[in-house]
Each structure stands twice: as structure tokens, then as C-alpha cells.
Design a protein around this motif. Structure first.
Motif, mmCIF file in Angstrom:
data_model
loop_
_atom_site.group_PDB
_atom_site.id
_atom_site.type_symbol
_atom_site.label_atom_id
_atom_site.label_comp_id
_atom_site.label_asym_id
_atom_site.label_seq_id
_atom_site.Cartn_x
_atom_site.Cartn_y
_atom_site.Cartn_z
ATOM 1 N N LEU A 1 36.611 140.408 -5.994
ATOM 2 C CA LEU A 1 35.402 141.219 -6.156
ATOM 3 C C LEU A 1 35.517 142.226 -7.295
ATOM 4 O O LEU A 1 34.514 142.596 -7.902
ATOM 5 N N TYR A 2 36.734 142.678 -7.574
ATOM 6 C CA TYR A 2 36.930 143.769 -8.517
ATOM 7 C C TYR A 2 38.032 143.427 -9.514
ATOM 8 O O TYR A 2 38.825 142.513 -9.306
ATOM 9 N N GLN A 3 38.075 144.215 -10.571
ATOM 10 C CA GLN A 3 39.200 144.200 -11.503
ATOM 11 C C GLN A 3 39.790 145.604 -11.572
ATOM 12 O O GLN A 3 39.150 146.580 -11.177
ATOM 13 N N ARG A 4 41.014 145.677 -12.058
ATOM 14 C CA ARG A 4 41.681 146.966 -12.266
ATOM 15 C C ARG A 4 41.983 147.109 -13.746
ATOM 16 O O ARG A 4 41.696 146.206 -14.527
ATOM 17 N N LEU A 5 42.569 148.195 -14.131
ATOM 18 C CA LEU A 5 42.960 148.352 -15.527
ATOM 19 C C LEU A 5 44.025 147.328 -15.897
ATOM 20 O O LEU A 5 43.982 146.723 -16.978
ATOM 21 N N VAL A 6 44.984 147.133 -14.993
ATOM 22 C CA VAL A 6 46.066 146.174 -15.206
ATOM 23 C C VAL A 6 46.243 145.357 -13.935
ATOM 24 O O VAL A 6 45.789 145.752 -12.858
ATOM 25 N N LYS A 7 46.911 144.222 -14.058
ATOM 26 C CA LYS A 7 47.140 143.374 -12.888
ATOM 27 C C LYS A 7 48.524 142.732 -12.995
ATOM 28 O O LYS A 7 49.081 142.576 -14.090
ATOM 29 N N ALA A 8 49.060 142.361 -11.857
ATOM 30 C CA ALA A 8 50.334 141.648 -11.831
ATOM 31 C C ALA A 8 50.075 140.170 -12.086
ATOM 32 O O ALA A 8 49.082 139.603 -11.620
ATOM 33 N N ASP A 9 50.950 139.544 -12.840
ATOM 34 C CA ASP A 9 50.895 138.099 -13.059
ATOM 35 C C ASP A 9 51.299 137.437 -11.748
ATOM 36 O O ASP A 9 52.434 137.593 -11.286
ATOM 37 N N VAL A 10 50.388 136.707 -11.118
ATOM 38 C CA VAL A 10 50.671 136.152 -9.792
ATOM 39 C C VAL A 10 51.853 135.190 -9.824
ATOM 40 O O VAL A 10 52.571 135.043 -8.827
ATOM 41 N N ASN A 11 52.086 134.532 -10.954
ATOM 42 C CA ASN A 11 53.215 133.598 -11.060
ATOM 43 C C ASN A 11 54.532 134.313 -11.358
ATOM 44 O O ASN A 11 55.606 133.762 -11.137
ATOM 45 N N ASN A 12 54.440 135.533 -11.870
ATOM 46 C CA ASN A 12 55.613 136.359 -12.155
ATOM 47 C C ASN A 12 55.193 137.811 -11.962
ATOM 48 O O ASN A 12 54.946 138.530 -12.932
#
Length: 524
Positions: free
Chosen positions: A59-70
């Protein structure tokens, strides 16, 4: 029936008609069977339950995100770039130039300031993720400022490294909300809080079309999302509280994904055509916790050591729970930076007896308060049997979850079998629970165990200030070793998320953290 419920009933009804007619779900809709009874609010400033945190990445985005694969790697999300200040206590973010919310409003620095400030101002349960940086309602305005329409500066008074703060800003609570939409629905200066409990105002690949508590959640695709247009037009998450019923729906083709299954359901689906059972490593730990002030024996490090050799790890994980859990003996789950994967302990009752005898701890007994639901009670019964082989008598005291929690938090217990999941993807989330008992009265797991650890607490605080990522990892490895070798915690198991998907479902992604659930790449 109210208008909203009637509309939702029609949506669900159309899906059911389709599924019973052709034994499949609609081609453009992902149908998910799970329990959603835990939901409190879909406002990212409040939602902190499994159902809501699983929704926020969609639903949302953040400023940064973690790479789900790493997940150790951070990626840009709404921020195109960022830089740390020379003071080691600030970050400047440049926003993507053409990002828009689902409403069509442009994402601006004002939205970032609004979103992060309202988390601190509303001060709901997940607000501590940001307020642990020393932020509060009185100072937040001076710590998040707009430099121009596309640039934001975020600073903090606590001695915490930019690397740690970036991790916090990748948590669901730091989701960026469309300030114009939220404020247009404001009631009594609540910053849109009441409206956002059942609606969304984000830039993610989906938005909430309808939500009816204890019934269903319906999401519509947001084709203009900066994250990219999803492949499907919608998602229907149906509330199915019973795991056996969820298994039947996936088996019959009436659901595309069934979540939170048990070992019995997974075994039943193993040979079923058209279904793929999946056991995904999940950042939830199960452990024995002793109240170190309950008796001289329970506070004795020799007893803690013996207990590590009386936990029948292999039998519980691989026989009793049929692969629903994996053996794990450190407080950082597999998949976290610096997580220890070695298994220094095994079931050895004779070794435990020798340790106890040498310490003069013969004929030890204790009461184990435990949740009366599986898998807690099942594990507790196995521990009762394995501890008996080492000469330790364990009396089980089953109770409902709320009763057990009250006893533990009031220190009115000998021992408990507990589970713990992370609040955000950073080693500090668990270090601050297992290796931190400050004098300010924070009710951490170490506090619940009556474990006084001023030196470890100082090391835990120092770790968040470490700016060198490699040195931070080393610090958390040292903390894990200390807790693993001598503490009132016997960590034994890491859970696996048991789900099943239909064979025609492609592109479903789920990571180690509870919030790492992604539907945008799913196709059928």
C-alpha cells in the motif's frame, strides 16, 4: 446490511461464483485465505499486527527499503538518493522527481515531513521505532525539515549511526502518507488517523478498495505507482480463521494462496496436484526464559548451562513439529546481518546432570507457565519429558495468552516458553530485547527475566552508534555469544512460515521479516 458491507459481499460473491463454476479463481485477482482477525488499523502509524504489516509494502512506500533477496542491502524507494551529515546524526534525502500517490498528488518533501512527524505526534504502538532516537512531540519539528520541495533533512538527538537510522526508516511505520488526502479526512485534529484505519493514502502498487473487519480486505491495483504497476488488477484477502478450512480452499482451487498453515495441513497438501506447500524461514524465535529471581537455582548460571543440554532441539524441530521449525540457538534469526548459525548445544542429559551435580543443584524443579495453544503447549510437553531425563522436574501451568503475559510481565513466574519476532530489520531490534536491561525501567525480555546486565546493556547501546557496518556486525555477534553462552534464555527454534500456493501463481515474494510480503509481481 450497510452499503459498504453490501458492496463487499457482492465482490466476494462474484469470486465465489467463479470459483465454484470452474474450480479456479478469477484470472486478474489474487485470492488469499488467512485470518485477518488481528487487525487494529491500516494506518502505518498504528498497524503493528501480522495482517497490517503484511499489507504495508503493498500500500505504501518509504524513503528506503530493504532488498528482499538480500535484506542487508538498502535500496532507494521514494528517495532517489541520500547522504549522511558529517555530524553522524543527520541524513539528507533527495526525492524521486516524478513520484505520485495513488490519488494523483505528487510526492513532495511536505508529505515526508508530515508522515514522519505524525508518527511521533500520534505516538501509537510502533512509534518507539522512531522515538528511540530521542524524538518526541516537542522536538520533532526541529529534527525533520523541508529544504526544498524535493529535499528533506532528518536528524536525531540520540547517539545512533546513520546506518541504523536508515534501517528504522525502512520499517512500515515510516511509510510516506499522502498529506493532502489524510488531512482532507481529518477529524478532531487526528491527522487522518481514524479514516486511515480502513483506507489507504499511499504510493504503493495497491490501494484499499474495501475493508470490513473480520470479513475481507479488497485491494485495487495502482497502475501509476512509482514502484511499478502490478501485474494483477486486484487482491481479495478473505478471513478464514480455521487452518483446516484454509487448506481445503487451496486444495479445491478456491484460493490462490493459503497462509499460516500448520504441520498437519502441510502434510495433507504434500502430494496434492496443483498445490505447492512452502516453508519459508521466518524471523520468529522460540525460547525458554527463566525468572532469575524466582529461586537460587533459576538464577544460577550453572542451571542455565544445564538447561541448554536438556532442550531436545532435534526431536522437537524435526519430529514433533515436522519441519515447522528449524534449530536455531542465537538471538538474531537466520537472514539477519551477523546472525550466528552454529549449534553449540545438543540434547545430552548426562552432561546436564554432571553440570547440575557439580554446582550442587540436585532435585531442581520449576513451574513452566505456557500458552495453552499449539505449538507452545506441544513444545512445553516435550521439554517436560527431556528435562526429566536430566533429573529436573517441570510442572506445566497452561493458560491463555493474556494470562501468561500478565504473569511474566509482573515477574510472577518461574519460567515460560516464549516467542519473539522483530519489529524492524536491524540487529538492534532483538539485541535490545535479549541483551538490554536499562535502569529506565524499559520492559525488555532481559527485564522480564530479572537479568541485571549493565555491561551488556552498554555494549548494546554502543552498537547502534557504530558507524562502520562491519564493526556493527561484529558487535552483534559478540552480544549473541554472550547471551548464547550464559543467560536465562535458552533459544532453540526459529519458525518457518508455512503457506501453500497454487501452481499457476508466479512471482510471489516473501522475505524473512513479517512485513516482507509482496504481491506486485504476482501473475497467474
Amino acid at each position: 446490511m450497510n452499503k459498504k458491507l453490501s458492496k463487499l459481499a457482492l465482490i466476494i460473491g462474484s469470486v465465489l461464483v467463479a470459483t465454484h463454476a470452474v474450480a479456479s479463481t478469477p484470472a486478474n485477482t489474487l485470492v488469499i485465505a488467512q485470518s485477518i482477525d488481528d487487525t487494529s488499523s491500516f494506518d502505518p502509524a498504528q498497524g503493528f499486527e501480522l495482517t497490517t504489516v503484511q499489507a504495508f509494502n503493498n500500500l505504501y512506500q518509504r524513503l528506503v527499503k530493504a532488498d528482499v533477496n538480500n535484506p542487508s542491502q538498502l535500496l532507494p524507494d521514494l528517495a532517489a538518493s541520500w547522504s549522511a551529515g558529517t555530524d553522524n546524526r543527520s541524513l539528507v534525502f533527495k526525492l524521486q522527481p516524478n513520484a505520485h500517490f495513488a490519488s494523483g498528488n505528487k510526492v513532495t518533501a511536505d508529505d515526508v515531513v508530515f508522515s514522519l512527524s505524525r508518527v511521533v505526534t500520534l505516538n501509537q504502538e510502533p512509534a518507539f521505532i522512531l522515538t528511540q532516537l530521542g524524538l518526541d512531540e516537542k522536538n520533532i519539528a526541529s529534527h525533520i525539515t523541508k529544504l526544498d520541495d524535493a529535499t528533506v533533512k532528518f536528524s536525531w538527538p540520540a547517539n545512533a549511526s546513520p546506518d541504523f537510522v536508515l534501517r528504522l526508516l525502512s520499517a512500515p511505520v515510516a511509510s510516506i502518507v499522502d498529506s493532502k488526502v489524510a488531512l482532507s479526512h481529518q477529524q478532531n485534529n487526528d491527522l487522518g488517523h481514524q479514516w486511515l484505519a480502513s483506507h489507504s493514502a499511499g504510493s504503493g502498487p495497491f490501494s484499499i478498495r474495501n475493508y470490513v473487519p473480520h470479513e475481507a480486505l479488497v485491494l485495487d491495483a495502482n497502475p501509476t505507482s512509482p514502484a511499478g504497476a502490478p501485474k494483477l488488477k486486484g487482491i481479495l484477502i478473505k478471513n478464514v480463521p480455521d487452518a483446516a478450512a484454509r487448506r481445503l480452499l487451496i486444495e479445491q482451487g478456491d484460493a490462490d494462496i493459503a497462509r499460516n498453515l500448520g504441520a498437519d495441513q502441510m502434510a495433507a497438501l504434500k502430494e496434492k496436484a496443483g498445490v505447492k506447500p512452502l516453508a519459508i524461514p521466518y524471523a520468529s524465535l522460540y525460547f525458554l526464559q527463566f525468572n532469575s529471581k524466582a529461586s537460587a537455582a533459576l538464577g544460577n548460571p550453572a542451571f542455565w548451562e544445564a538447561a541448554r543440554w536438556l532442550f531436545d532441539y532435534d526431536k522437537i524441530a524435526n519430529q514433533l513439529l515436522q519441519g515447522q521449525f528449524q534449530i536455531h540457538q542465537a538471538f538474531l534469526p537466520e537472514g539477519y546481518p551477523g546472525a550466528l548459525s552454529d549449534q553449540p548445544y545438543r540434547f545430552d542429559p548426562e552432561k546436564a546432570k554432571a553440570i547440575l551435580h557439580k554446582a550442587g543443584l540436585d532435585n531442581v524443579s520449576f513451574k513452566l507457565v505456557v500458552n495453552n495453544q499449539p505449538p507452545y503447549l506441544d513444545i512445553a510437553q516435550a521439554l517436560q519429558a527431556s528435562f526429566a531425563q536430566g533429573g529436573v522436574n517441570v510442572e506445566l501451568v497452561p493458560g491463555i495468552s493474556a494470562q501468561v503475559s500478565t504473569q511474566v510481565k509482573s515477574h510472577a513466574y518461574d519460567a515460560t516458553l516464549a516467542s519473539w519476532g522483530p519489529d524492524y530489520f536491524d540487529p538492534h531490534t532483538n539485541a535490545s530485547a535479549f541483551a538490554f536491561n536499562p535502569e529506565d525501567g524499559s520492559k525488555t525480555l532481559a527485564w522480564r527475566a530479572n537479568w541485571q546486565i549493565p555491561a551488556l546493556s552498554q555494549q548494546t547501546v554502543a552498537a547502534i552508534a557504530q558507524a562502520d557496518p562491519a564493526k556493527r556486525v561484529a558487535a552483534y555477534q559478540a552480544l549473541q555469544r554472550s547471551v548464547q553462552q550464559s543467560s536465562p534464555f535458552v533459544i532453540g527454534l526459529q519458525a518457518r512460515s508455512l503457506i501453500a500456493v497454487r501452481d499457476d501463481v508466479k512471482g510471489y515474494v516473501q522475505g524473512v521479516n513479517p512485513d516482507m510480503v509482496f504481491y506486485d509481481k504476482v501473475s497467474k
